[in-house]
Motif scaffolding. Sequence first.
Motif, mmCIF file in Angstrom:
data_model
loop_
_atom_site.group_PDB
_atom_site.id
_atom_site.type_symbol
_atom_site.label_atom_id
_atom_site.label_comp_id
_atom_site.label_asym_id
_atom_site.label_seq_id
_atom_site.Cartn_x
_atom_site.Cartn_y
_atom_site.Cartn_z
ATOM 1 N N THR A 80 20.824 4.476 -8.210
ATOM 2 C CA THR A 80 20.809 3.020 -8.071
ATOM 3 C C THR A 80 21.496 2.355 -9.251
ATOM 4 O O THR A 80 22.236 1.375 -9.092
ATOM 5 C CB THR A 80 19.360 2.506 -7.950
ATOM 6 O OG1 THR A 80 18.758 3.086 -6.792
ATOM 7 C CG2 THR A 80 19.319 0.986 -7.840
ATOM 8 N N TYR A 81 21.263 2.887 -10.437
ATOM 9 C CA TYR A 81 21.940 2.369 -11.635
ATOM 10 C C TYR A 81 23.454 2.460 -11.476
ATOM 11 O O TYR A 81 24.174 1.487 -11.705
ATOM 12 C CB TYR A 81 21.482 3.164 -12.862
ATOM 13 C CG TYR A 81 22.310 2.918 -14.102
ATOM 14 C CD1 TYR A 81 22.028 1.865 -14.953
ATOM 15 C CD2 TYR A 81 23.388 3.743 -14.418
ATOM 16 C CE1 TYR A 81 22.789 1.633 -16.092
ATOM 17 C CE2 TYR A 81 24.158 3.526 -15.552
ATOM 18 C CZ TYR A 81 23.856 2.463 -16.379
ATOM 19 O OH TYR A 81 24.621 2.243 -17.496
ATOM 20 N N GLY A 82 23.942 3.632 -11.060
ATOM 21 C CA GLY A 82 25.381 3.824 -10.915
ATOM 22 C C GLY A 82 25.991 2.963 -9.837
ATOM 23 O O GLY A 82 27.069 2.382 -10.012
ATOM 24 N N ILE A 83 25.294 2.836 -8.705
ATOM 25 C CA ILE A 83 25.820 2.037 -7.587
ATOM 26 C C ILE A 83 25.876 0.564 -7.967
ATOM 27 O O ILE A 83 26.840 -0.145 -7.662
ATOM 28 C CB ILE A 83 24.960 2.263 -6.335
ATOM 29 C CG1 ILE A 83 25.159 3.702 -5.826
ATOM 30 C CG2 ILE A 83 25.323 1.258 -5.248
ATOM 31 C CD1 ILE A 83 24.183 4.117 -4.758
ATOM 32 N N ALA A 84 24.835 0.069 -8.645
ATOM 33 C CA ALA A 84 24.821 -1.335 -9.066
ATOM 34 C C ALA A 84 25.955 -1.618 -10.039
ATOM 35 O O ALA A 84 26.634 -2.651 -9.946
ATOM 36 C CB ALA A 84 23.478 -1.681 -9.710
ATOM 37 N N THR A 85 26.194 -0.695 -10.965
ATOM 38 C CA THR A 85 27.317 -0.844 -11.898
ATOM 39 C C THR A 85 28.629 -0.937 -11.143
ATOM 40 O O THR A 85 29.483 -1.785 -11.433
ATOM 41 C CB THR A 85 27.365 0.347 -12.877
ATOM 42 O OG1 THR A 85 26.129 0.415 -13.588
ATOM 43 C CG2 THR A 85 28.503 0.193 -13.871
ATOM 44 N N ALA A 86 28.800 -0.055 -10.160
ATOM 45 C CA ALA A 86 30.048 0.002 -9.402
ATOM 46 C C ALA A 86 30.274 -1.263 -8.575
ATOM 47 O O ALA A 86 31.406 -1.756 -8.478
ATOM 48 C CB ALA A 86 30.029 1.228 -8.493
ATOM 49 N N LEU A 87 29.222 -1.800 -7.980
ATOM 50 C CA LEU A 87 29.376 -2.964 -7.110
ATOM 51 C C LEU A 87 29.683 -4.248 -7.886
ATOM 52 O O LEU A 87 30.458 -5.091 -7.434
ATOM 53 C CB LEU A 87 28.104 -3.156 -6.272
ATOM 54 C CG LEU A 87 27.832 -2.096 -5.204
ATOM 55 C CD1 LEU A 87 26.495 -2.360 -4.534
ATOM 56 C CD2 LEU A 87 28.955 -2.074 -4.167
ATOM 57 N N VAL A 88 29.081 -4.395 -9.048
ATOM 58 C CA VAL A 88 29.219 -5.644 -9.806
ATOM 59 C C VAL A 88 30.498 -5.671 -10.644
ATOM 60 O O VAL A 88 31.066 -6.736 -10.890
ATOM 61 C CB VAL A 88 27.973 -5.855 -10.703
ATOM 62 C CG1 VAL A 88 28.161 -7.055 -11.626
ATOM 63 C CG2 VAL A 88 26.738 -6.043 -9.832
ATOM 64 N N ALA A 89 30.986 -4.507 -11.065
ATOM 65 C CA ALA A 89 32.132 -4.449 -11.981
ATOM 66 C C ALA A 89 33.365 -5.208 -11.483
ATOM 67 O O ALA A 89 33.963 -5.970 -12.257
ATOM 68 C CB ALA A 89 32.480 -2.993 -12.286
#
Length: 406
Positions: free
Chosen positions: A58-67
Amino acid sequence: MSTVMRSYLTVWRLPSAPVLLLSGFAGRLPSSMVPLALLLMVQEQTGSYAVAGGVSATYGIATALVAPVLGRLADRRSPRGVLLAQSALYPLLLTLAAIVVLVGSPVWALLAAAGAVGASTPLVSGTVRALWSRVDPRVRPTAYALDATATELVFVAGPSLVAVLALVASPSIALAVAGVLGVAGALGIATSAAMRAWVPASAQRRPLFATVTTPGMPRILLSGTALMLGIGALEVAVPAFADAAGAPGMSGLLLAVWALGSAGGGLWFGARMISATLPRQYRWGLLGVTVGLAPLAAVSSPWLLGVLLFLGGTAIAPTLTVQSSLVGSIAPASATTEAFTWLSTVSFGASAIGAAVGGALIETEFGVAGALVLATLAGALAVLVTLLPGRRPTAPTAPRRDVVHA
């Protein structure tokens, strides 16, 4: 003095190069430290690897979506404001996430906290690459090579540091150290001379996915997705291989050897003058990665695997170097940060999916060999994507402004 050393000294002597390299390294460490530290913390508290893996993902996916969203905002104004805001918010949310885990909160709260931390992760990688895209074109390839090498070393130093801190203290201390390093790196870049000289390129309002659909970008992003999916599968297959071979302690060593091979290949490549076009270099690099992955599924000895990982790894950083050069040459001058954050999104998202699929394959009758075959097939798919017909990239619509001069 050798030609190789002269090439890298030329880059190091650029006014802001030491800050970009050192702060960029520190600011990227959370990307390899936080997911592992969260995974260890959650597993320790819940006893469930499934929950821990979900929180880390979830941490990685959230980083990827917001970047990409933050990347567009950074291009429109300046990355400086985004980095400063994140530097204030990130440690607060990281502290909140640690508390949520340590007090035994329900799973939904763990996921929400991890997502919030991921969304606030400082926009270091895309910003540093965007700044490198503005240096003197004569040294830009070498700068990208140094950047790719530093990124590879992040994935050696980060997990190793977490392992040591978790052993001598606790995973929560590792999480705190990651936060300090991330903020220090972001502030170093935000206050650098290169950032102060940043002048946003004027541009009209563009559709949401205009940068993604720039001629040439879909091919890079799709091939990059396939490549990182394979790397994600390999990253989960190596520890499982070591465990199955009765040497679980070798997993960290094997991954480190792989990354060191990549770093060595990147340093060698960055000092070379290659006459082939960037698309051709990229295609050959992807083919080299695929050839390096191909024999791994047939190996049974962890020592032989280490040798093959080192040799195969030498193609990775050169390929990522050319990939950055391609994005820098294709992206509109008003959207360089956004373009590089899309590349980061691909890296985070695809590697997470590759790790998940590879992990699922390991639990089936296909075992570790299945995950390694998946990695090879993903590499081959990346090569095939570069062979597909499509629109050729056009020259940027606005001239680039160099902010770091030789």
